[in-house]
Enzyme design. Structure first.
Site, short mmCIF file in Angstrom:
data_model
loop_
_atom_site.label_atom_id
_atom_site.label_comp_id
_atom_site.label_asym_id
_atom_site.label_seq_id
_atom_site.Cartn_x
_atom_site.Cartn_y
_atom_site.Cartn_z
N ARG A 148 0.77 -1.17 0.01
CA ARG A 148 0.00 -0.20 -0.13
C ARG A 148 0.87 1.42 0.12
NH1 ARG A 148 -3.83 -1.12 4.97
NH2 ARG A 148 -5.06 1.01 4.16
N GLN A 167 -10.12 8.88 8.56
CA GLN A 167 -9.74 7.35 8.85
C GLN A 167 -8.70 6.77 7.74
OE1 GLN A 167 -13.78 4.80 9.73
NE2 GLN A 167 -14.21 6.64 8.23
N ILE A 179 -5.26 6.07 5.69
CA ILE A 179 -3.74 6.27 6.25
C ILE A 179 -2.93 6.90 5.06
CG2 ILE A 179 -3.86 4.61 7.91
CD1 ILE A 179 -2.73 2.53 6.10
N ASP A 180 -3.64 7.50 3.87
CA ASP A 180 -2.94 8.08 2.96
C ASP A 180 -2.67 9.39 3.27
OD1 ASP A 180 -6.22 7.92 1.42
OD2 ASP A 180 -5.12 9.73 1.90
N HIS A 222 -6.60 7.11 12.34
CA HIS A 222 -6.08 5.70 12.19
C HIS A 222 -4.60 5.53 11.94
CE1 HIS A 222 -10.31 4.26 11.85
NE2 HIS A 222 -10.08 4.43 13.09
N GLY A 282 -17.27 9.62 2.18
CA GLY A 282 -16.95 8.25 1.72
C GLY A 282 -16.45 7.25 2.62
N SER A 318 -18.16 3.82 5.02
CA SER A 318 -19.15 3.01 5.21
C SER A 318 -19.98 2.93 6.57
CB SER A 318 -18.58 1.36 4.90
OG SER A 318 -17.61 1.25 5.92
N LEU A 320 -21.59 6.81 -2.32
CA LEU A 320 -22.62 6.49 -3.34
C LEU A 320 -23.79 6.03 -2.93
CD1 LEU A 320 -19.36 4.20 -5.00
CD2 LEU A 320 -20.10 6.79 -5.69
N ALA A 323 -17.47 11.12 -4.69
CA ALA A 323 -16.90 12.42 -3.94
C ALA A 323 -16.28 13.38 -4.78
CB ALA A 323 -15.92 11.86 -2.85
C1 BV8 Z 1 -11.25 0.28 19.07
C2 BV8 Z 1 -5.94 1.55 9.69
C3 BV8 Z 1 -11.32 0.25 21.56
C4 BV8 Z 1 -5.53 0.32 9.49
C5 BV8 Z 1 -8.30 1.01 10.25
C6 BV8 Z 1 -13.63 -6.95 18.22
C7 BV8 Z 1 -12.36 -6.63 18.74
C8 BV8 Z 1 -11.79 -5.62 18.99
C9 BV8 Z 1 -12.39 -4.56 18.29
C10 BV8 Z 1 -13.72 -4.66 17.87
C11 BV8 Z 1 -14.25 -5.95 17.90
N1 BV8 Z 1 -15.47 -5.82 17.42
C12 BV8 Z 1 -15.76 -4.40 17.06
C13 BV8 Z 1 -14.63 -3.75 17.50
C14 BV8 Z 1 -14.41 -2.43 17.30
C15 BV8 Z 1 -13.57 -2.35 16.13
C16 BV8 Z 1 -14.69 -2.21 14.73
O1 BV8 Z 1 -15.08 -1.18 14.71
N2 BV8 Z 1 -14.48 -3.40 14.10
C17 BV8 Z 1 -15.68 -3.23 12.78
C18 BV8 Z 1 -14.82 -4.15 11.96
C19 BV8 Z 1 -16.80 -3.83 13.46
N3 BV8 Z 1 -12.85 -0.95 16.09
C20 BV8 Z 1 -11.58 -0.95 16.36
O2 BV8 Z 1 -10.85 -1.93 16.76
C21 BV8 Z 1 -10.85 0.21 16.51
N4 BV8 Z 1 -10.46 0.51 18.19
O3 BV8 Z 1 -12.57 -0.08 19.18
O4 BV8 Z 1 -10.54 0.58 20.27
C22 BV8 Z 1 -11.45 1.66 22.09
C23 BV8 Z 1 -11.99 2.37 21.19
C24 BV8 Z 1 -12.39 3.81 21.81
C25 BV8 Z 1 -11.93 4.11 23.06
C26 BV8 Z 1 -11.16 3.33 23.70
C27 BV8 Z 1 -10.96 1.79 23.18
C28 BV8 Z 1 -9.91 0.76 15.79
C29 BV8 Z 1 -10.32 0.77 14.50
C30 BV8 Z 1 -9.51 1.06 13.44
C31 BV8 Z 1 -8.89 -0.19 12.43
N5 BV8 Z 1 -7.98 0.70 11.67
N6 BV8 Z 1 -7.54 1.39 9.38
C32 BV8 Z 1 -5.44 0.05 7.63
O5 BV8 Z 1 -5.92 1.18 7.04
O6 BV8 Z 1 -5.08 -0.99 7.28
S1 BV8 Z 1 -9.92 0.72 9.93
C33 BV8 Z 1 -10.10 0.82 8.32
O7 BV8 Z 1 -11.18 0.13 7.83
C34 BV8 Z 1 -9.87 2.23 7.68
O8 BV8 Z 1 -9.47 3.05 8.32
C35 BV8 Z 1 -11.47 2.74 7.73
O9 BV8 Z 1 -11.65 3.19 8.90
C36 BV8 Z 1 -11.97 1.31 7.66
C37 BV8 Z 1 -12.81 1.10 6.38
O10 BV8 Z 1 -13.94 2.09 6.60
P1 BV8 Z 1 -13.98 3.23 5.39
O11 BV8 Z 1 -12.97 3.95 5.48
O12 BV8 Z 1 -15.39 3.64 5.58
O13 BV8 Z 1 -14.11 2.46 4.08
P2 BV8 Z 1 -14.69 1.19 3.47
O14 BV8 Z 1 -14.13 0.67 2.18
O15 BV8 Z 1 -15.43 0.58 4.60
O16 BV8 Z 1 -15.88 2.11 2.89
C38 BV8 Z 1 -15.86 3.06 1.90
C39 BV8 Z 1 -17.08 3.86 1.80
O17 BV8 Z 1 -16.85 4.71 0.63
C40 BV8 Z 1 -18.29 2.91 1.08
O18 BV8 Z 1 -19.35 3.55 1.69
C41 BV8 Z 1 -18.55 3.26 -0.33
O19 BV8 Z 1 -19.86 3.51 -0.50
C42 BV8 Z 1 -17.97 4.46 -0.37
N7 BV8 Z 1 -17.35 4.95 -1.64
C43 BV8 Z 1 -16.66 4.11 -2.55
N8 BV8 Z 1 -16.28 5.00 -3.76
C44 BV8 Z 1 -16.77 6.14 -3.29
C45 BV8 Z 1 -17.36 6.40 -2.26
N9 BV8 Z 1 -18.12 7.51 -1.44
C46 BV8 Z 1 -18.06 8.41 -2.60
N10 BV8 Z 1 -17.15 8.47 -3.65
C47 BV8 Z 1 -16.71 7.45 -4.21
N11 BV8 Z 1 -15.87 7.49 -5.20
#
Ligand code: BV8
Length: 245
Positions: free
Chosen positions: A55, A97, A99-100, A115, A186, A188, A212, A229
């Protein structure tokens, strides 16, 4: 006027960076939630390094550039925070969110990468953070002790993994509590606590989701703009600009 903007992978999609959903959340057949975790790194550091090296190289390739959405946000920020601004913003913050570094490349200044950042590395021992544009491996010499073989591989990507606490949560909470305008662009709305930020904005805050399609957090927003976007963000900013004249 206090403005808070949350961006996700969708804002970088038109710049050529695949979103997590596009890659259906997989990396080499591994669910991202398995690779992007401290446990995944402990289990197979080389696999996780390869995930981020791929990446990082992609991000650094010349054809990956900010798109009109990043650029419109940067220009809007500059206008609103200029000393001569007719209607200055009291507060303007982009919480990303992603990391770019495309928001910063586009010229945005008030950016909080909750993140972490792909172009930084962190020492596992001291926690110290270093700018980093090369590959990371389990043999990478420590930048502060390149001759010391015992410190090779002490670096991890400066990225918040699943199960780790995101960066800047206090600042985000404060910005959300006083926001008059909140844009989610952008994302989810699947990953917390990022997806919960909208719930921390006051009832009177204007909340607009740009995506979208609808997301699980769509009901929390007053307004929804469906489209890429790169089109919808410049259009919305032009509207907001003319409405504030
Ligand atoms: C936390 C860096 C505690 C890494 C990322 C079990 C065990 C442990 C934790 C959990 C668990 N169950 C749930 C959790 C919480 C967990 C969580 O939420 N899990 C999810 C899967 C259920 N969260 C965590 O673990 C977080 N930490 O909870 O710690 C805590 C919290 C608070 C206080 C104290 C303690 C940490 C989460 C961070 C993880 N790291 N990124 C890396 O990048 O490799 S997350 C990573 O995935 C991204 O950073 C981003 O956040 C996420 C993806 O989300 P999006 O950015 O929304 O991207 P996605 O592809 O999903 O969606 C794209 C959207 O764009 C779509 O809607 C699409 O329609 C739209 N789109 C596409 N093209 C376009 C567009 N829109 C407009 N124009 C376009 N052209």
């Amino acid at each position: 006027m206090n403005i808070l903007i949350l961006t996700g992978a969708g804002i970088s999609a038109e710049s050529g960076i695949p979103t997590f959903r596009d890659a259906n959340g997989l990396w080499e057949g591994h669910p991202v939630e398995q690779v992007a975790t401290p446990q995944g790194f402990a289990r197979d550091p080389s696999l996780v390094h390869a995930f981020y090296n791929t990446r990082r190289r992609h991000l650094l390739s010349p054809d990956i550039r900010p798109n009109p959405a990043h650029i419109a946000l940067a220009q809007w920020e500059q206008e609103l925070l200029a000393p001569s601004a007719d209607h200055p913003a009291d507060d303007f913050l982009i919480v990303t969110q992603n990391i770019d570094d495309l928001h910063v490349q586009a010229g945005s200044r008030n950016v909080l990468p909750m993140h972490g950042e792909l172009l930084k590395a962190q020492c596992l021992e001291s926690g110290k953070v270093f700018a980093w544009r090369d590959d990371l491996t389990v043999d990478t010499p420590h930048p502060e002790a390149p001759e010391d073989d015992s410190k090779r591989g002490w670096l991890r990507p400066y990225v918040v993994w699943f199960g780790e606490v995101p960066l800047g949560l206090d600042r985000i909470e404060k910005a959300a509590a006083r926001a008059d305008l909140f844009l989610a662009i952008g994302t989810s709305g699947l990953v917390y606590p990022a997806a919960g930020i909208v719930q921390c904005t006051p009832p009177k805050c204007r909340k607009i989701e740009i995506n979208l399609a609808d997301t699980p957090t769509s009901p929390a927003f007053n307004e929804h703009r469906h489209g890429p976007a790169g089109i919808e963000v410049p259009k919305l900013i032009a509207e907001l600009r003319s409405n504030s004249q």
